[in-house]
Design an enzyme around this catalytic site. Sequence first.
Site, short mmCIF file in Angstrom:
data_model
loop_
_atom_site.label_atom_id
_atom_site.label_comp_id
_atom_site.label_asym_id
_atom_site.label_seq_id
_atom_site.Cartn_x
_atom_site.Cartn_y
_atom_site.Cartn_z
N HIS A 36 3.76 7.84 1.07
CA HIS A 36 2.31 8.01 0.94
C HIS A 36 1.59 6.71 1.30
O HIS A 36 0.56 6.71 1.98
CB HIS A 36 1.97 8.43 -0.49
CG HIS A 36 0.52 8.68 -0.72
ND1 HIS A 36 -0.06 8.59 -1.97
CD2 HIS A 36 -0.49 8.99 0.13
CE1 HIS A 36 -1.34 8.86 -1.88
NE2 HIS A 36 -1.63 9.09 -0.62
N GLU A 39 1.48 6.22 5.02
CA GLU A 39 0.44 7.07 5.62
C GLU A 39 -0.91 6.34 5.65
O GLU A 39 -1.66 6.43 6.62
CB GLU A 39 0.31 8.38 4.82
CG GLU A 39 -0.86 9.25 5.20
CD GLU A 39 -1.57 9.81 3.99
OE1 GLU A 39 -2.79 9.59 3.84
OE2 GLU A 39 -0.90 10.48 3.18
N HIS A 40 -1.21 5.57 4.59
CA HIS A 40 -2.44 4.79 4.55
C HIS A 40 -2.38 3.59 5.51
O HIS A 40 -3.33 3.30 6.24
CB HIS A 40 -2.68 4.27 3.13
CG HIS A 40 -3.26 5.28 2.20
ND1 HIS A 40 -4.54 5.20 1.70
CD2 HIS A 40 -2.73 6.42 1.68
CE1 HIS A 40 -4.77 6.22 0.90
NE2 HIS A 40 -3.68 6.98 0.86
N GLU A 117 -6.34 7.45 -5.65
CA GLU A 117 -5.99 8.86 -5.46
C GLU A 117 -5.16 9.36 -6.64
O GLU A 117 -5.35 10.49 -7.11
CB GLU A 117 -5.22 9.04 -4.16
CG GLU A 117 -6.07 8.84 -2.91
CD GLU A 117 -5.29 9.15 -1.64
OE1 GLU A 117 -4.23 9.80 -1.73
OE2 GLU A 117 -5.74 8.73 -0.56
#
Length: 774
Positions: A36, A39-40, A117
């Site tokens: 994750h 991905e950023h 998030e």
Amino acid sequence: VHSAHRGTDFTCSSAAALCVGVGSFSDPTDLPGLAHFLEHMVFMGSEKYPSENGFDAFLKKHGGSDNASTDCERTIFQFDIQRKNFKEALDRWAQFFICPLMIRDAIDREVEAVDSEYQLAKPSDSHRKEMLFGSLAKPGHPMGKFCWGNAQTLKQEPKKNKINVYERLRAFWKKYYSAHYMTLAVQSKEMLDTLEEWVKEIFSKIPNNLDFYYFYYFIKPSLICFIISVSFAVVPVRKDHSLNITWALPPQEKYYRLKPLHYISWLIGHEGTGSILSVLRKKCWALALFGGNSETGFDQNSTYSIFSISITLTDEGFQNFYQVTHLVFQYLKLLQTLGPQKRIYEEIQRIEANEFHYQEQIDPIEYVEDVCENMQLFPKEDFLTGDQLMFQFSPEVIGAILSLLTPDKANLMLFSPEHEGHCPLREKWFGTQYNVEDIQQEWMKQWTDGIELSQDLHLPEENKFISTDFSLKPPESPESEFPVKIAHSDRGCNWYKKDNKFKIPKAYIRFHMISPVIQQSAKNLVLFDLMVNILAHNLAEPAYEAEVAQLDYKLVASEHGLVIRVKGFNHKLPLLFYLIIDHLAGFSATPGVFSMFTEQLKKTYFNILIKPEKLGKDVRLLILEHSRWSMVEKYQALTAGLTVDDLMEFSQRFRAELYAEGLVFFLCLLLLTSLHKSLFFLFVVSGSKLQFSKLPAKVPVLFRVVELPPKHHICKVKSLNKGDANSEVTVYYQSGTKALREHTLMELLVVSVSTSLFFFHSVPNQSALSKLKS
């Protein structure tokens, strides 16, 4: 590479999506959330375009947007933009997969973004449930990994353990972001040859690493199991009762042409006569039931598939949750005894085919996202159809799965605020309170010794709402850009617009039943909410067959009246509309149903009040509109005590004096011309069915807003949910009455300000970030 070309005037935007066949299941054990985090990080500039926010700035300048998501086994990136800037955007975007900078200085900031998030997800019961399920997996299975990542796993723990996150991030990208694990879909109005040329030119430089393989593909099947034959008591965030019955099954992706889980979930989730929910509703034990597999990475992947039945319980249903569970197991036993039914499978097959062939155009960015993921799952001939169509009936495959859905393999989770104080265990990452309890022996004995079938349960009858005539007739009325008022009286009016653009055999009908009694008091508003909820409940069973046949309907309790919306295939849509009007004309409520929805409405109001964004909006409108009743006042009116007689008196007053305003939109209808049919709908509403009188005075359908004194005002509201760390800030500017053009300019100004705030938040300037935080 798949180039999707769809010749349509629906949109002038182009879009692209890239799916990497790696996700959170590949996170290293000492860095949870790394996939994750990557991905950023890949979007923080590239060697060719080094500006950290350059791509987002380019998209915003040219009316585009982008997004990305990390699932268990896949990570998807997508963007859209105006067609004339598509090729340049493709080149800028592709560089993130060719040579991303992933600069060290951005790591701390992006860790904060990942942590934000995670914090936003923590109050979500659906996410909490997933994490709790994952914690029950047997040791060694990737299902138990913490896929979100946060400041603890990506910053604090690595620092303490002397882990170089930057080097591990680069190594993770080099190993996993390999071209042969990527699929790409692009959509634009260019010719396919042109799109293919662009893709080859731009994306051929993505590195390829053929040495990588997924370690978890080879985990033994025995590791897929949850802890079973026990009951879990769980404390939810929302003030609702729900029961989840879950099975872990062998992976089902290979059966995409048969879709056995879809067949089973269609029967489990059926709401017609003889279904599980029909019986539960009659007992006032349940409000809703959903069954099946969500097809997300957590529910379906290469190591297992989950089949879940989720039931929203009433207070009485919560007290009888074992009886509710018993009814579910009885229905499963019925399906196992009767075996897979070809008639039902072919009925579902027809419905899915109708929906596919006459599907509405979706946004390009959503379409390419679906296609690039399908390319990871299906052979090329099924890229566009594999996730939707049912190709063949296989009773052997369906029967084999049904045989696994037994009580001894089930996991039971009972969610209720009543468990507060009785759940000493806590899930590690989301802090969900739960307890593990053995299933009562008397019930387990009933389920394992042989379940007797209930006489109330049976398979659904043939669906009479499935459309079979899709013929079109040329429109007989003159062209018009806007809807035309074709009927008007003191009891209502009807607007008509023919479809000369999409030319599909579908129609849309909307009626607004306006009444002055709704806004007379907070009590009336509550009674109106109850009336609409119970009307929907009364319709649920008779209208369900229409709903599954793609005839959609919605009842909305608006501020001044009941809004009835129906849409779907022309052929059978009038039958659904008449059914709704019949139930409104003959509205009734039993004491049990009234009590059930009164309690549920209390929870609904409470759940709205504990959300900062909902509470803030309610307070803002209360300040601006003096005639408005607040959610708190509605909650107080509901808890003060209402009766069935109050509801029936209100419903009679509501139906006595109305003004019905309708809009009918379609290309053509059978039996009657479209214009005559539109007039007939108004006659059905105002005359032959409801027979209401005209209003004594016109009802204003919009609230009047007070004029604020020209100075600053600040209103601070304390959140009602002490466990929610999120805040909401609303800034309201009042500019007075404006013409349509000025309203449009105001909308553009809002978009411009929002864009500026986005970039202000994103700039790599520490002093600016400090100001933003303060």
